[in-house]
Structures are given as C-alpha cells and as structure tokens.
Write an enzyme that holds these catalytic residues in place. Structure first.
Site, mmCIF file in Angstrom:
data_model
loop_
_atom_site.group_PDB
_atom_site.id
_atom_site.type_symbol
_atom_site.label_atom_id
_atom_site.label_comp_id
_atom_site.label_asym_id
_atom_site.label_seq_id
_atom_site.Cartn_x
_atom_site.Cartn_y
_atom_site.Cartn_z
ATOM 1 N N GLU A 49 0.863 -1.181 0.000
ATOM 2 C CA GLU A 49 0.000 0.000 0.000
ATOM 3 C C GLU A 49 0.896 1.227 0.000
ATOM 4 O OE1 GLU A 49 -2.812 0.439 3.258
ATOM 5 O OE2 GLU A 49 -3.792 2.067 2.168
ATOM 6 N N CYS A 248 -6.638 0.873 2.833
ATOM 7 C CA CYS A 248 -7.642 1.943 2.797
ATOM 8 C C CYS A 248 -7.471 2.864 1.599
ATOM 9 C CB CYS A 248 -7.564 2.764 4.079
ATOM 10 S SG CYS A 248 -8.078 1.841 5.525
ATOM 11 N N ASN A 379 -12.084 -3.224 0.335
ATOM 12 C CA ASN A 379 -11.021 -3.489 1.310
ATOM 13 C C ASN A 379 -11.636 -3.836 2.661
ATOM 14 O OD1 ASN A 379 -8.427 -3.489 2.608
ATOM 15 N ND2 ASN A 379 -8.826 -1.417 3.284
ATOM 16 N N GLU A 380 -11.700 -2.852 3.563
ATOM 17 C CA GLU A 380 -12.231 -3.137 4.906
ATOM 18 C C GLU A 380 -13.667 -2.640 4.997
ATOM 19 O OE1 GLU A 380 -9.561 -1.382 7.763
ATOM 20 O OE2 GLU A 380 -8.351 -3.194 7.867
HETATM 21 O O1 AHR Z 1 -2.199 -1.440 6.782
HETATM 22 C C1 AHR Z 1 -2.631 -0.180 7.135
HETATM 23 C C2 AHR Z 1 -4.142 -0.042 7.073
HETATM 24 O O2 AHR Z 1 -4.746 -0.888 8.001
HETATM 25 C C3 AHR Z 1 -4.767 -0.437 5.773
HETATM 26 O O3 AHR Z 1 -4.759 0.577 4.863
HETATM 27 C C4 AHR Z 1 -6.161 -0.767 6.173
HETATM 28 O O4 AHR Z 1 -6.756 -1.701 5.311
HETATM 29 C C5 AHR Z 1 -6.051 -1.224 7.588
HETATM 30 O O5 AHR Z 1 -6.954 -0.593 8.405
#
Ligand code: AHR
Length: 661
Positions: A49, A248, A379-380
C-alpha cells in the site's frame, strides 16, 4: 545429539540457553506419509500500500517531489531562496505556478521569469532529501518551453545541506515550444539528504514541467523504474502474491479520492497527481507533502508481480469510501462504472491485444497477458451496504470471467458483529475467499494459533490479508518491530500453515515505511533514501515463505497439534518436489526446551539443515544502523536414528530441514 549441532554457533546467548534446557523432553510425532492437505503456492504473499511513503519516496525511485507542480500547493517541495517574491530583489527571478486547460491530466506547470542570471535558483528538496551515491549516475529529464529562446542554459546540480555542489549537468533549452530534454548527473559524493538545485543563464521566461530524476541503476535496470534494494528484499521473500494497492487507499477518504486504476496507466506524465489519503489521516502524523504521482501504477504493479514470480491480487473500490472516514456510498443505480472498472482491469491484465485495454497493456510494452487469477472487491468494508454491492460485482465478474477467483472482505476486525454479519452473508453467497484483518497485541497472536482449527473446511477459503502484532506501550514506531512481535507472529503462523486447507493466502501489513516519513508502524521493511533493511518480522515472513513446502503433515504431541502448550508451537510440511521434510518449531518461553520428534513412515537423510531466528531480548529490533541484530543463522543438523532431537533456545523460531529418501 542435542548440542553437537550448535556448538559452533556464533550466538553466545543461544549456546547458554541451550545448556539451560530442561531435562524433560517434549516428544512429538510426525508421519511423513500422511499428507493432510496441499499448501497453496500463494500461501505467503505481500501486501503493498502507498502508506509511509512506500511508493513515491520509496519503491518508486523518483527523487523529485512534486515533479509536475500538481500538489494542492503547487510549489510544495520547491523553494526559491533568493526570488524577488521574498526580497523584492528585481535583479532576481520568480517562479509562478501555472494551470492550463490544454492538458487536463497534468494541467500544472511552473513559469520562471529571470530578471538577472546572477543567482536565481529553484531547489527541490526530494522526499525528505535525496539519497545519492558517489560515482552513481542519475537520469534527469524535464519539459521546457523557452519563451523567445531567452534562457541560454539550465544548470542542474546536487547540493548538500551546506550548499556544496555534489555533481552537475546542463541543458540547453532549444525550443520556444514544449520540448523534452534529458541528461545525466554523476554524484561526486554519497549523501542521504541531497537536494536538486536548478539555476539559469540568460534573462527571460521559461516554462518547466515534469522535472524528474532517477538513479540509473534500478530494479532490472528499467528506465525510471523501482528501487533496486527494496525490490531485492521483496524478491528474497519469494512471495506467492502481491496485494495492491492496499489497504484503505483503495477506498479513499471520499469516493472521489478512491484509487482508480485507469488513472495510473498510460504515459507517466499523463497520470494525474492526487493527494494521498494518508496525508491528513493521523493528527500526530500529518504528512502535508504526501501525494500520489502514480508513476508506480497498475502496469508497473503487474510487471513487478511478474518479476517476483508472484500472483497479482488487485483490490478494487466497491463504491464505498473508507467507513472510518466519510463512508460515502455510491447509489446502487450508479454502481456500473465501478463494476466496469473491475471488468476492464481484468481485460487490461489478460485481454487480447485487440481489445481496448489489452491493447493499452501491449502498447505499454507487455503484449502477453499478465495471467491475472484473483480480484478483490472492497477493502475493509462492512455492513449490508457492502454485501449488496459485492453481489453486483460478483455476478458481473463471474458472468464474464467465470475462472476469476473473487476475494471478498470481512471488515477491519477479526471478530464482532460486523465480522459475523459479513461472514454469514458471504457464506450464504458462496464467497470463494474472505479477507480477514487483525492488528492485535502479541498475546492475541499467541492465543490465536488455533484460530482456524475449527473453521468450516467446506466454507470459503481465507485470505489473512493484513496482520501484524502491535506491542503495547511503545510510542516510537521503529521500536515496535521488536522480536516479541515477530516471535508472536511466527507462533501464529504455524496455525496458518497447519490450516493450509482453509488458509490460502496470507500477508503481513503494512509492507514498508520511510524512516523519516511514516504514518503507521510497525512495518515489515524500513528504508531511508539510501538504504533499506528487513525487520525481525521480515525474517519470520521470509523463513516461512522460503521454507513453505507443498503438503502439510501432522506434527503432534499426545495426538494434539502444538498450539501453545508449554509455549510451544509447531507445523510440519514436506516438499514433494524437493523431497524435503520441513519442521517449524516456535518456543515463545524464556527457557530453552528440548524436543524430540519421532519421524515415521519414511526414511530421511541423517544430515540436514537447521535455521534459527532468535534473540534473548524480546524488546530488541533491527535498525538502519544495525540491520542484522535479528537475522536467521543456518547450520548443519545431524539426526541419529529416527528421532530428530533439537534444543529450542528461549524465544526462538527453529526450522529443521531433512531430505527424504
Ligand atoms: O495497513 C494499514 C491499514 O490498516 C490499511 O490501509 C487498512 O486496510 C487497515 O486498516
């Protein structure tokens, strides 16, 4: 047997703890003939990321920050110490940010008016400086439009903090219209915090854009490519997959700010600069100069995955912005473009060169498909809004690409109402792979080594897509990558591997961080502008990944798996191709422990290998200055009879490898 395998150890603490081993042995059983399940080639992968300056300022080797003047504050990263803006010195010069409608993706450029060629300069500060190495070559390129050909020469120099010149080159801007120029600078010294100074000969106006600087030496020596040292660390992990672009960042703080892959492909100068969502995320870790150039975009990502021999695993926005931020939703009746993005990405990766997106891939230099097999939706995300959007994506993807494996998500936590709800719904929908995330303390990791023992064997497969042990009470991020965290993760990972029939993919997160510009810690790899190193957590990942095997075998004590009894954890595997038995043993206690493993079913060579990762101080961690405090050591191992006896030092991960006959 017990001690003669380590008497030559260079690790004194290890020897001491070995002598202190208890008289009582723990007897384990492994039947080499009984394969419990296959281990997927994707078992251990990486999560990339653009957080912590992982892309711009990190893996992507560009050294100029804000090369397109496209940041929200267009001259951020640039200074003009003696401009007449500051001094009303009419003899100097001035840089003005300009914005044109002619190039919608890169509308910004910089207009420079020189009144006197005696000293006006613009300086780029790089990403917390620029790392240059003595005698190394750096490729400089820029676009310029030299009004009336008034500027005779552009002088480009590396300078250090005292303004000492550490290498220079010149460009003669020969056209009044926009034109590309390139040249090379050889650094005359090594400097971690160099800057790039640009001065001008002649009086008049010149427009500049896309001022870019890369080391000549990059990964695979690709022009304007990726940092060699960092990719090497990734390569050494032998990752099974690369998850990208997050995290994220996929979702964005708002939908507008989400990651859109189509804006990251094609000519680099046409990729629109965008604020990085981590720029303002944490009040205590503000990074106002954190933007995304997308120079490391989706093409470069697929190429990197291919270089690493890893499956690409892109995760796409499902029309929900980060639910920790705005949680903006795209209305269901407007979801189509998001779904189309997913379908088009598959075409970009795999489509024939006669298709729209396959042609772009080919034009960019890769006519053969990237052979994408996985795609992640969201993602989340959590709640019914996710499920109803996921359904639309899954239907459309499967209709067009029935063989594509879809990864869905269970939200940000490993349990709780949203987790349970997501799982129940996704199960009803026959989801193929569900992504689970956990950032927990080391105790949690040790206590959860049996987490997957009771998962439904016929249900969805698991992608442990983001996890890391976060030690409590450590304020300084760098220290958080301590041995306690890594050791706890290794205990937990024995549980992932033992359950390889349900756990198909796993990745530690986040992957990397710039020591001067991180937002989130711990992280697996740390770097500055010159060097990079693996943390203890990195070496745990590397050992598991490099010694994965193809089939899980049962390793038991009194018929039961080792999930923390006496603070011992274990997994066993065989590699049917290499004909190897691999035992991974973790001792999280402060005492050495004697183990004896009864090997039945097949004969093994009496000589093997023992790999050890240990430190007697759980608070210890690697640093840029001392990157090898916690690294694996390897030595010969000798077996007598059918039993593999070994003393596990206190706080250790031990891997035994024996050739099978
Ligand atoms: O890894 C850091 C963050 O943690 C990521 O962007 C997210 O998916 C999670 O909350």
């Amino acid at each position: 047997m017990k001690l003669n395998v380590i008497t030559k150890s260079t690790v004194c603490g290890l020897l001491l703890s070995s002598f202190l081993a208890t008289a009582q042995k723990t007897n384990l059983e492994v039947d080499l003939t009984k394969s419990i399940t296959k281990i997927q080639p994707t078992m251990y992968g990486v999560f990339f990321e653009d957080i912590n300056f992982a892309a711009d300022g990190g893996l992507y080797a560009e050294m100029v920050k804000n090369r397109t003047f496209g940041f929200d504050t267009p001259l951020m990263g640039w200074s003009q110490p003696n401009s007449n803006v500051h001094s009303l010195n009419k003899e100097s010069g001035m840089a003005t940010p300009m914005r044109t409608s002619e190039n919608p993706n890169n509308p910004d450029f910089c207009r420079i008016i020189i009144n006197n060629d005696k000293g006006y300069q613009i300086i780029n500060e790089g990403f917390r400086g620029m790392g240059i190495k003595k005698y190394a070559k750096y490729n400089l390129s820029l676009k310029a439009a030299n009004h009336n050909n008034a500027i005779k020469k552009i002088i480009i120099q590396f300078i250090d903090v005292d303004k000492k010149v550490l290498g220079e080159t010149t460009i003669v801007p020969s056209s009044a219209n926009w034109k590309d120029y390139s040249t090379q600078i050889v650094a005359t010294a090594t400097e971690a915090k160099a800057q790039l100074k640009i001065t001008f000969e002649g009086n008049g106006t010149i427009d500049l854009d896309m001022i870019s600087l890369f080391p000549q030496e990059t990964w695979n020596n690709r022009k304007n490519g990726l940092r060699k040292d960092i990719v090497q660390l990734l390569y050494d992990l032998k990752p099974g997959f690369v998850r990208f672009p997050g995290g994220c960042i996929v979702e964005g703080r708002t939908l507008e700010n989400r990651y859109q892959w189509k804006k990251t492909v094609g000519a680099v100068e046409d990729r629109e600069t965008m604020i990085n969502r981590w720029n303002v995320e944490f009040k205590h870790k503000q990074a106002p100069d954190y933007f995304q150039s997308f120079g490391l975009g989706f093409y470069e990502y697929f190429q990197l995955s291919e270089d690493l021999g890893a499956e690409p695993l892109p995760i796409l926005s499902c029309g929900i912005a980060c639910q920790y931020n705005t949680g903006e939703l795209v209305p269901m009746e407007e979801l189509d473009p998001y779904v189309q993005d997913a379908l088009d990405l598959i075409e970009f990766a795999n489509g024939a060169v006669t298709t729209k997106w396959g042609k772009l891939r080919s034009d960019m230099g890769h006519p053969t498909p990237f052979n994408l097999k996985f795609i992640g939706v969201g993602n989340e995300q959590w709640g019914p809004q996710y499920i109803e959007r996921y359904k639309v994506f899954a239907k459309a993807i499967k209709e067009k690409y029935p063989n594509m494996t879809i990864v869905s998500g269970s939200g940000p936590s490993p349990d709780g109402v949203f987790f349970d709800y997501g799982w129940d719904e996704l199960k009803k929908l026959n989801a193929e792979i569900i992504d689970e995330h956990y950032y927990k303390n080391p105790e949690w990791f040790k206590e959860n080594a049996a987490r997957y023992d009771n998962y439904d064997r016929k249900g969805p497969k698991i992608f442990t897509g983001e996890y890391a042990a976060h030690p409590k009470g450590v304020e300084d991020g760098l220290k958080e990558n301590n041995w306690l965290s890594a050791l706890s993760e290794s205990a937990f990972m024995t549980g992932l591997e033992r359950n390889a029939d349900v756990v198909h993919l796993t990745s530690y997160a986040p992957l990397m961080a710039h020591v001067d510009a991180f937002q989130w810690a711990p992280d697996m790899i740390w770097f500055d502008n010159l060097n990079s190193y693996g943390t203890a957590n990195y070496y745990v990942q590397k050992l598991f990944s490099n010694n994965k095997g193809t089939d899980v075998l049962a390793i038991t004590k009194d018929g039961k798996a080792l999930t923390g009894q006496n603070e011992l954890y274990a997994t066993a595997a065989k590699d049917v191709d290499k004909k190897e038995l691999i035992l991974k043993l973790v001792n999280t206690s402060g005492k050495a422990q004697d183990i004896e493993v009864n090997l039945s079913g097949k004969k093994v060579d009496s000589k093997g290998k023992m790999i050890l990762l240990t430190n007697q101080n759980l608070e210890e961690y690697n640093t840029l200055e001392e990157p090898t405090k916690i690294v694996p050591t390897e030595k010969e191992y000798k077996l007598s009879g059918k039993k593999a006896a070994v003393t596990l030092p206190a706080y250790s991960l031990v891997i035994l490898k024996l050739k099978m006959k």
